[in-house]
Structures are given as C-alpha cells and as structure tokens.
Write a protein that holds these residues in place. Structure first.
Motif, PDB file in Angstrom:
ATOM      1  N   SER A  52      10.330  18.587 -25.403  1.00 43.62           N
ATOM      2  CA  SER A  52      11.407  19.134 -26.219  1.00 43.62           C
ATOM      3  C   SER A  52      11.122  20.581 -26.599  1.00 43.62           C
ATOM      4  CB  SER A  52      11.591  18.283 -27.477  1.00 43.62           C
ATOM      5  OG  SER A  52      12.609  18.794 -28.307  1.00 43.62           O
ATOM      6  N   LEU A  53       9.887  20.879 -26.970  1.00 38.40           N
ATOM      7  CA  LEU A  53       9.515  22.245 -27.325  1.00 38.40           C
ATOM      8  C   LEU A  53       9.649  23.193 -26.139  1.00 38.40           C
ATOM      9  CD1 LEU A  53       6.372  22.065 -29.652  1.00 38.40           C
ATOM     10  CD2 LEU A  53       8.617  23.018 -30.185  1.00 38.40           C
ATOM     11  N   MET A  54       9.468  22.669 -24.920  1.00 40.58           N
ATOM     12  CA  MET A  54       9.552  23.495 -23.729  1.00 40.58           C
ATOM     13  C   MET A  54      10.950  23.543 -23.129  1.00 40.58           C
ATOM     14  SD  MET A  54       5.999  22.484 -21.761  1.00 40.58           S
ATOM     15  CE  MET A  54       6.286  23.626 -20.413  1.00 40.58           C
ATOM     16  N   GLY A  55      11.828  22.648 -23.557  1.00 34.17           N
ATOM     17  CA  GLY A  55      13.176  22.609 -23.012  1.00 34.17           C
ATOM     18  C   GLY A  55      13.261  21.992 -21.639  1.00 34.17           C
ATOM     19  N   ILE A  56      12.364  21.055 -21.355  1.00 32.07           N
ATOM     20  CA  ILE A  56      12.324  20.423 -20.035  1.00 32.07           C
ATOM     21  C   ILE A  56      12.567  18.924 -20.178  1.00 32.07           C
ATOM     22  CG2 ILE A  56      10.802  22.173 -19.068  1.00 32.07           C
ATOM     23  CD1 ILE A  56       8.459  20.363 -19.516  1.00 32.07           C
ATOM     24  N   ALA A 104      19.729  25.395  -8.597  1.00 34.78           N
ATOM     25  CA  ALA A 104      18.282  25.227  -8.440  1.00 34.78           C
ATOM     26  C   ALA A 104      17.754  24.152  -9.379  1.00 34.78           C
ATOM     27  CB  ALA A 104      17.574  26.560  -8.701  1.00 34.78           C
ATOM     28  N   ALA A 105      18.253  24.138 -10.603  1.00 37.14           N
ATOM     29  CA  ALA A 105      17.812  23.145 -11.570  1.00 37.14           C
ATOM     30  C   ALA A 105      18.204  21.739 -11.138  1.00 37.14           C
ATOM     31  CB  ALA A 105      18.413  23.455 -12.941  1.00 37.14           C
ATOM     32  N   GLY A 106      19.396  21.579 -10.610  1.00 38.23           N
ATOM     33  CA  GLY A 106      19.828  20.269 -10.143  1.00 38.23           C
ATOM     34  C   GLY A 106      18.983  19.756  -8.989  1.00 38.23           C
ATOM     35  N   LEU A 107      18.697  20.637  -8.032  1.00 35.98           N
ATOM     36  CA  LEU A 107      17.846  20.251  -6.902  1.00 35.98           C
ATOM     37  C   LEU A 107      16.467  19.808  -7.382  1.00 35.98           C
ATOM     38  CD1 LEU A 107      18.736  23.016  -4.279  1.00 35.98           C
ATOM     39  CD2 LEU A 107      19.184  20.555  -4.063  1.00 35.98           C
ATOM     40  N   LEU A 108      15.896  20.590  -8.306  1.00 31.93           N
ATOM     41  CA  LEU A 108      14.574  20.247  -8.820  1.00 31.93           C
ATOM     42  C   LEU A 108      14.602  18.955  -9.632  1.00 31.93           C
ATOM     43  CD1 LEU A 108      13.114  23.682  -9.946  1.00 31.93           C
ATOM     44  CD2 LEU A 108      12.363  22.269  -8.053  1.00 31.93           C
ATOM     45  N   ALA A 109      15.685  18.734 -10.347  1.00 32.99           N
ATOM     46  CA  ALA A 109      15.792  17.515 -11.145  1.00 32.99           C
ATOM     47  C   ALA A 109      15.735  16.275 -10.255  1.00 32.99           C
ATOM     48  CB  ALA A 109      17.094  17.524 -11.940  1.00 32.99           C
ATOM     49  N   GLY A 110      16.494  16.291  -9.175  1.00 38.57           N
ATOM     50  CA  GLY A 110      16.484  15.153  -8.266  1.00 38.57           C
ATOM     51  C   GLY A 110      15.219  15.061  -7.446  1.00 38.57           C
ATOM     52  N   LEU A 111      14.699  16.231  -7.038  1.00 37.28           N
ATOM     53  CA  LEU A 111      13.521  16.259  -6.175  1.00 37.28           C
ATOM     54  C   LEU A 111      12.245  15.897  -6.911  1.00 37.28           C
ATOM     55  CD1 LEU A 111      12.266  17.001  -3.397  1.00 37.28           C
ATOM     56  CD2 LEU A 111      12.123  19.356  -4.218  1.00 37.28           C
ATOM     57  N   LEU A 112      12.076  16.434  -8.130  1.00 34.37           N
ATOM     58  CA  LEU A 112      10.813  16.313  -8.839  1.00 34.37           C
ATOM     59  C   LEU A 112      10.915  15.535 -10.144  1.00 34.37           C
ATOM     60  CD1 LEU A 112       9.606  20.010  -8.382  1.00 34.37           C
ATOM     61  CD2 LEU A 112       9.034  18.035  -6.962  1.00 34.37           C
ATOM     62  N   GLY A 113      12.119  15.160 -10.543  1.00 33.45           N
ATOM     63  CA  GLY A 113      12.271  14.415 -11.791  1.00 33.45           C
ATOM     64  C   GLY A 113      12.003  15.248 -13.030  1.00 33.45           C
ATOM     65  N   VAL A 114      12.166  16.580 -12.951  1.00 36.64           N
ATOM     66  CA  VAL A 114      11.793  17.451 -14.064  1.00 36.64           C
ATOM     67  C   VAL A 114      12.963  17.860 -14.932  1.00 36.64           C
ATOM     68  CG1 VAL A 114       9.789  18.374 -12.866  1.00 36.64           C
ATOM     69  CG2 VAL A 114      11.994  19.516 -12.604  1.00 36.64           C
ATOM     70  N   GLY A 115      14.166  17.418 -14.658  1.00 32.37           N
ATOM     71  CA  GLY A 115      15.292  17.749 -15.512  1.00 32.37           C
ATOM     72  C   GLY A 115      15.837  19.137 -15.325  1.00 32.37           C
ATOM     73  N   GLY A 116      15.190  19.968 -14.518  1.00 29.67           N
ATOM     74  CA  GLY A 116      15.701  21.294 -14.224  1.00 29.67           C
ATOM     75  C   GLY A 116      15.348  22.362 -15.233  1.00 29.67           C
ATOM     76  N   GLY A 117      14.823  21.977 -16.400  1.00 26.09           N
ATOM     77  CA  GLY A 117      14.512  22.945 -17.434  1.00 26.09           C
ATOM     78  C   GLY A 117      13.468  23.953 -17.022  1.00 26.09           C
ATOM     79  N   ILE A 118      12.629  23.587 -16.084  1.00 27.88           N
ATOM     80  CA  ILE A 118      11.578  24.491 -15.631  1.00 27.88           C
ATOM     81  C   ILE A 118      12.178  25.731 -14.974  1.00 27.88           C
ATOM     82  CG2 ILE A 118      11.181  23.691 -13.261  1.00 27.88           C
ATOM     83  CD1 ILE A 118       8.454  24.010 -15.920  1.00 27.88           C
ATOM     84  N   VAL A 119      13.431  25.633 -14.502  1.00 24.88           N
ATOM     85  CA  VAL A 119      14.157  26.779 -13.948  1.00 24.88           C
ATOM     86  C   VAL A 119      15.085  27.377 -14.998  1.00 24.88           C
ATOM     87  CG1 VAL A 119      15.884  27.513 -12.258  1.00 24.88           C
ATOM     88  CG2 VAL A 119      14.052  25.948 -11.585  1.00 24.88           C
ATOM     89  N   ILE A 120      15.798  26.513 -15.724  1.00 33.67           N
ATOM     90  CA  ILE A 120      16.823  26.978 -16.657  1.00 33.67           C
ATOM     91  C   ILE A 120      16.236  27.824 -17.778  1.00 33.67           C
ATOM     92  CG2 ILE A 120      18.564  26.234 -18.327  1.00 33.67           C
ATOM     93  CD1 ILE A 120      18.929  23.714 -16.594  1.00 33.67           C
TER      94      ILE A 120
END
Length: 269
Positions: free
Chosen positions: A156-160, A16-32
C-alpha cells in the motif's frame, strides 16, 4: 501539444501496467507509480505531495487491473483460493494501515522507500536459484498472519498490487511460480481497494491537490489508465502461461531493478 504528451504517457503506462499485471501478478503499480510521479512533477503539482498522488492513484487503477487479471488466471485454475481465504482479512488490514501512515511521510521518503524495497526484492530474485526454498511450506494459522499484514502494508505504501512480495514469499515456500503469480493477482484487489480509500482519507481537503482529485487519488489519471490496464491484463496472463517459469522470474527482477534505480535517482536528485 503538452496535453497530447500527457495523455500519451498515461495511456502507455496503462497498457504496460496491464501487461505486467497479468504477466507478473504485480498489479501494474510498479509502472504506474514512477510514470505518474514524473507527470505530476512536470505539470507543476507541489513536489511534497507528488508521490502521495502517484501512489494513491496507482492503487485505484489496480482495483480494475487486479479484477481483470485475477479473472483471467481463475479461468486457467491457477489461483489458490484456500490461501486467499486465509490471508484476505490480514492483507486488507495491512493495506489500510499503510495508506493511513503515508500522510506522515513526505514525498521524498515515500520515493526512497519505494526504491529500496523494490531493489532489494529484485536482487533477491536475481540471486536465488530456481527451485530454492527457504521454507518447506507456507506457515498456517495465527503465526502466518504477520506475513499478509506486512505484504499489505508495504504494498500500500508503494502503490503496488502485492505481487512484488507475494510472488517471492510463496515461491520461497515451494509454490509454483505460475500459481504464485495468479494468486497474487487476486491479492492485488484486497490491497488496492482499501489502500486507495485510505489514501483518499489521508489527503482529503489538502489545498495543494490538483483539480479532479479525491484526496490523494487523481480521477483523471484513473479514468485514462484503468480501462487500458483492464484491457491489457488478460494479454499478460496468457503470456505468463506460455513461457518458462525461470524466464518469468528474471523478467520480474529486471523490471523491479530498473524501476527502483529510476525512483531512487529521482528522489535523491
């Protein structure tokens, strides 16, 4: 059976994080981050450091994710390399500062910070009309440097990976959303690597750490999640270039809102 559930949850978070990283440019941290936070609590890690471990481990996995996602966007010529050069140093310095300051915050404070900031961005993206610009163009020179410093620090504080803030900022200054997403995927690397190293340093020697941890980075979580995020990131990037920008923005807002509510509830509970 519990170990099987643990591996399944980490693997699902990785894809899920990988999909979001490519789709939204968010690095996947929002899921991880929320998944790791819940897993660490479940397996009995001291609640006082669960969020620190989740954020630090997330940043380490984003190193691999961002490289894969940025490579996929670069092949499509969507990354603004001129902007990347102007912001590189400032965004990395902000990430280091965020990682070092995290040691002075407790787990609940980090969780609430994550929830409030993510929900604020989700609301902004939901109410902003397509094509609306707050500024005619992105500031340049020294007066623009506080922007990447702040993006690196808060991310960095959010891990994203930085897309949570980079995408709205660039879009508000007239950048096409696809280019904003692509460029933010590269910024994710500049945030994640120094941020993860700072979290390692901040947690080094903490007696409450679970096995296989280097400071506030857990190697088991990294080993399971990172390969899957790297595998799935190009899939998300291909989807991002095949759907309408307004749908992309709304998907971004929905994911942020869901995650923010979940993290806020967990922290207050």
């Amino acid at each position: 059976m519990e170990i099987a559930y643990l591996f399944a949850a980490l693997a699902g978070a990785g894809v899920a994080a990988g999909l979001l990283a490519g789709l939204l440019g968010v690095g996947g941290g929002i899921v991880i981050v929320p998944v790791l936070f819940s897993i660490l609590l479940l397996i009995g890690v001291d609640p006082a450091i669960c969020m620190h471990l989740a954020v630090g481990t997330s940043l380490m996995t984003i190193v691999a994710t961002s490289m894969s996602s940025a490579r996929a966007h670069h092949r499509k010529g969507a990354i603004d390399w001129a902007l990347a050069r102007r912001w590189a140093v400032a965004i990395a310095l902000g990430a280091v500062a965020g990682g070092l300051i995290a040691r002075f915050l407790n787990s609940q404070e980090l969780s609430l910070f994550f929830a409030v900031v993510a929900l604020s961005v989700a609301i902004y993206l939901s109410v902003r009309r397509e094509g609306t610009q707050l500024f005619p163009s992105l500031p340049k020179g020294l007066k623009a440097q506080p922007i990447p410093v702040l993006i690196g620090f808060v991310s960095s504080l959010m891990g994203i990976g930085g897309g949570t803030f980079t995408v709205p900022v660039l879009s508000s200054c007239g950048y096409p959303v696809r280019n904003a997403v692509a460029t933010s995927s590269f910024f994710g690397l500049l945030i994640a690597l120094p941020g993860a190293l700072a979290f390692m340093a901040a947690g080094w020697g903490d007696p409450r750490l679970p096995p296989l941890s280097l400071g506030y980075v857990n190697l088991l979580g990294f080993v399971i999640i990172a390969p899957l995020t790297t595998l799935a990131a190009p899939w998300g990037a291909r989807i991002a270039h095949a759907i309408a920008p307004n749908i992309l923005r709304r998907l971004f807002a929905v994911f942020l809102a869901i995650t923010a509510v979940k993290m806020g509830y967990s922290a207050l509970a």
